[in-house]
Design an enzyme around this catalytic site. Structure first.
Site, mmCIF file in Angstrom:
data_model
loop_
_atom_site.group_PDB
_atom_site.id
_atom_site.type_symbol
_atom_site.label_atom_id
_atom_site.label_comp_id
_atom_site.label_asym_id
_atom_site.label_seq_id
_atom_site.Cartn_x
_atom_site.Cartn_y
_atom_site.Cartn_z
ATOM 1 C CG MET D 11 15.174 2.636 20.346
ATOM 2 S SD MET D 11 15.330 4.410 20.450
ATOM 3 C CE MET D 11 15.812 4.683 22.403
ATOM 4 C CB SER D 121 13.721 8.787 27.364
ATOM 5 O OG SER D 121 12.972 9.589 26.801
ATOM 6 C CE LYS D 173 11.418 5.564 27.968
ATOM 7 N NZ LYS D 173 11.062 4.407 27.238
ATOM 8 C CG HIS D 176 10.229 9.017 30.470
ATOM 9 N ND1 HIS D 176 9.659 8.798 29.194
ATOM 10 C CD2 HIS D 176 10.868 10.228 30.227
ATOM 11 C CE1 HIS D 176 10.418 9.101 28.433
ATOM 12 N NE2 HIS D 176 11.001 10.300 28.905
ATOM 13 C CG ASN D 177 7.496 5.688 27.831
ATOM 14 O OD1 ASN D 177 8.596 6.309 28.237
ATOM 15 N ND2 ASN D 177 7.744 4.690 27.178
ATOM 16 C CD GLU D 180 6.777 9.569 25.509
ATOM 17 O OE1 GLU D 180 7.664 9.374 25.832
ATOM 18 O OE2 GLU D 180 6.179 8.797 24.615
#
Lengths: 301, 301, 301, 301
Positions: D11, D121, D173, D176-177, D180
């Site tokens: 990353m 992300s 986040k 978000h995961n 996911e």
């Protein structure tokens, strides 16, 4: 009373014995002759075929089926139908799908043969402890069969009941088994968490024993859990593989048909499916996807 | 033996009574004086404060806490600590988080005060039936307390045990409650499916009664289910709202920490959360999404 | 190509329009005449009945059904069958159960009528964006229909495919919808958690917009989520009530039949059932049980 | 702008490159020197230590952490704190637990160092496509950093946003995961069902490709699914073993803390746990119990 038992396995054999002990006259037929011989010593009249069994009984005949659900029941009823007379009784004591029971009852009703479904719980302990029985059928015939139910039940006027019309017995037994899945899974998970909590070095058999007396979660399945853990505290040599025999699936389908959310019974079934799938395609795809988006290494098979 | 009970509610009050009946000397303190007065008639020595309670006991003092978990336990230990001497004993019989218990034990160990955690099950029926107790603590002190456990237990050498070091008692009780959630939910779902199967007009109380004897799913929770359905077959007037008191959450968190999948216990907790959220934002969003992509009508609030 | 469309609702109407725009000759019939009139302005040849529609087409006739699944499809095929000739084609573009499709294909095959199942995704946006189509059927007829699929698809050689024999198209669409349930539920839950995290005062529309570009969870359903939240950030006035149209149930049943554990798709369906049951008998029983064993107060209805 | 990047892995390395390409001055430090060398060719100023990195920057310094969450972040902040001056900025772009972020922000605030959390992300595709970034922090400093976010984002004023105070970025986040996990599991289950439906001989890569265009379930994760299945249609050689890196657990815990039922996200996590437990104690106990009550054979290990 006089009755003919078809199927003398773990369930049918023990039920015949319990009936014989109480003085009922039981003729029996099974494909395997082994248990028949043992039961003959206890008073069973052995038949060499379904036809032979029917011929040994006086009308109003009572035939009790204790055989695997599905095709075997249809086939046996197919053989019985031309041999029986109006007012004879067929009892299905196995784990049939109640929808099959409704269909069969209709066919038999056209021939004036009574059909009674008996959801039967108790397993291998029933011989000693008696069976829990949910009975579906018409009032008259169920009343007539009462002496049989009273003998098979755990005690006078206990553990059995006429729950509704034909089909209601198997329906109720199906729900019973769905609940059984959920309860078993709840214990399984709880003991698994304790098993993995190494720091406390818990003796799982001891914990089960403690809970058996006075706790909110005392139950017969807990008694059996304690017995299993006493014999084999680490459950060594037992594969993490759980079979299912249909009632759980039917319960899940029924719940969805009725628009009732039954997450725990449903997940209990899915857990069993999963226990038998050691090569999950879904898990593989997730591993591949994590590699795709995050560059995470995939474990090799 | 002589002991001081702090907290005389549904649990502490009944336990005191059971101890008094067996000849133990029980002093007691509770914030509310109502139950204290009733218990005085049964032999309890009432104290006017925690300090007063301690002063009434001879060393090696035994103080049993039967109070709500969390802050109340910390506060009470805070008051007790300067009043107690080395070798005195504090027992926490409530539903404390075992991690709190580990922390408190360490603090008290530094002051040479023994700490014993007793996971206690049995609810309002314990007075009559006895309690199931999972005891955590050091060998010496637990042995010393044996006469108390034997009195509170359902029978001699039954329903209680020393399961491990301090923390193990509350840990085991936490798991017990997690299992309890799963079992309750399994029964709940099964009875709900039967409730919605209108064609069979099942009498749910009757079904529960049948299952109580001889069935695989017989249990104490089933006995209570039968009792609840006898009183109120349609569960009229009861809101579909299920509280939770913490142990379920801790069990779920613990399972995840240990990498153990416990779907049934977890879903049982989530179901309770859901029973309290009649205005689900998630469901609303799904309704809005179906409208977005499929033009499906949204139900208005 | 020339084809007849039966059903001119949200899906069938828009598909007809897309086909007309590309120069295909579309005759159409629908029970409601409203959309027919609008479509006539765009070139549709309106038919007054199924019979009239068939009479307007030259053999080898192509009839595309875009009507509700179940009985309407069986009835329409029943009307069509005597009107059609060998080698004519019926396409079912709706959300039929693939088991019905297998059965219908067999009936039609006996009459030498081709049957093609087209699982169609795209919703109300398909007119503009094109449709995703999973096609099941025999090679020859599917090749023949290619110009239609190419017109309806989002782009040349994109978004449609011949996935297998008759039934495979609806099977694949069923799975598509099962996945759709799971994805929607995942977003629903995530946004619900954020909605309840009051301390951060999140603007959920903003968050959805951020995720639409560059994030791992970007998707069309997220685009729609953003659109829904833009219009109505608090989802005011929308009832937490989620309908389902069958494919989710079939997917769950199929997974269980195949012994595949699909917990997320399954739970997504159960969540929808639950959203419609504001009077859960199961929750009531749990509340009654907690009262029985713990003396906990029950919330009144 | 000028900034220092700590952590130059998958990353941090790609983000540095994207920033360098846009003309920002990036100094960088990583424990491994490999990527540093590659990045030096692209303009990165390599530092030999955190201290060296700080010395290379002019106040108001901007330090961006792109390192594993947990201890490494605390340690690095511990090193940075005495080296930085009032008004300097630390950005945590990793997957930190938002509760850690809140704690760290408070510590740094006391030293007048700005702390900004950037939930990031995009995975390994971010270099090319840009990153989706949820930013938490004070208004002033976030505005100041805008040129960096605009460079890293997928396009002008797209895919990033200032979502709230410090902590809100990592919180968002985390959600978000969690989402996911749910989406991945939904696809995984759907493809697994198709994989097991042997009669249709489906080409799963083809199905994924069809769905990529025009379908309701089109998404970036579906694009990746198609890519994975194109390379390896049977997912041969990939173990059914799915890792997790923490955010799923935190999401589940957060949902429960907020009394929000998130069954799909939760089950997605449990499924991952299960994929790593091929020796389930719970499944073993269920097998033992079935043997106990029903005499069913247990599969041997």
């Amino acid at each position: 009373m006089e009755l003919g038992m078809i199927g003398l396995g773990r369930m049918g054999g023990a039920m015949s014995q319990r009936l014989l002990q109480a003085g009922h006259q039981v003729s029996g037929y099974a494909r395997s002759t082994d248990t028949m011989k043992q039961l003959e010593e206890k008073g069973l009249v052995a038949a060499s075929s379904v036809e032979d069994l029917v011929s040994k009984l006086k009308p109003q005949r009572i035939i009790w089926l204790m055989i695997p659900s599905g095709k075997p029941v249809d086939e046996t009823i197919g053989i019985l139908m031309p041999l029986l007379e109006a007012d004879d009784v067929i009892i299905d004591g196995g784990n049939s799908d109640y929808k099959d029971t409704l269909r069969r009852a209709e066919t038999l009703r056209a021939r004036q043969i009574h059909y009674v479904d008996v959801g039967t719980s108790g397993g291998v302990w029933g011989l000693e402890n008696g069976y829990s029985m949910m009975v579906g059928g018409d009032d008259g015939v169920v009343s007539h069969l009462e002496p049989l139910f009273e003998t098979l039940a755990p005690g006078p006027n206990k553990g059995w009941g006429h729950v509704g019309p034909c089909g209601a017995g198997h329906f109720t037994k199906m729900i019973h088994n769905g609940i059984e899945y959920g309860i078993m899974q709840a214990y399984g998970e709880g003991f698994a968490i304790m098993h993995h909590k190494e720091e406390f070095k818990l003796d799982l058999h001891q914990v089960a024993e403690i809970w058996r007396y006075g706790s909110v979660i005392q139950s017969w399945l807990l008694d059996l859990t304690a017995a299993a853990l006493e014999k084999n505290p680490g459950l060594e040599g037992i594969a993490p593989y759980v079979a299912d025999s249909g009632e759980g699936r039917w319960t899940v389908a029924e719940a969805i048909d009725l628009n009732v959310a039954a997450p725990v019974i449903t997940l209990s079934l899915l857990q069993r499916l999963q226990s038998r799938d050691s090569d999950s395609f879904s898990d593989k795809l997730l591993s591949a996807l994590r590699n795709q988006f995050g560059g995470h290494a995939m474990k090799k098979e």
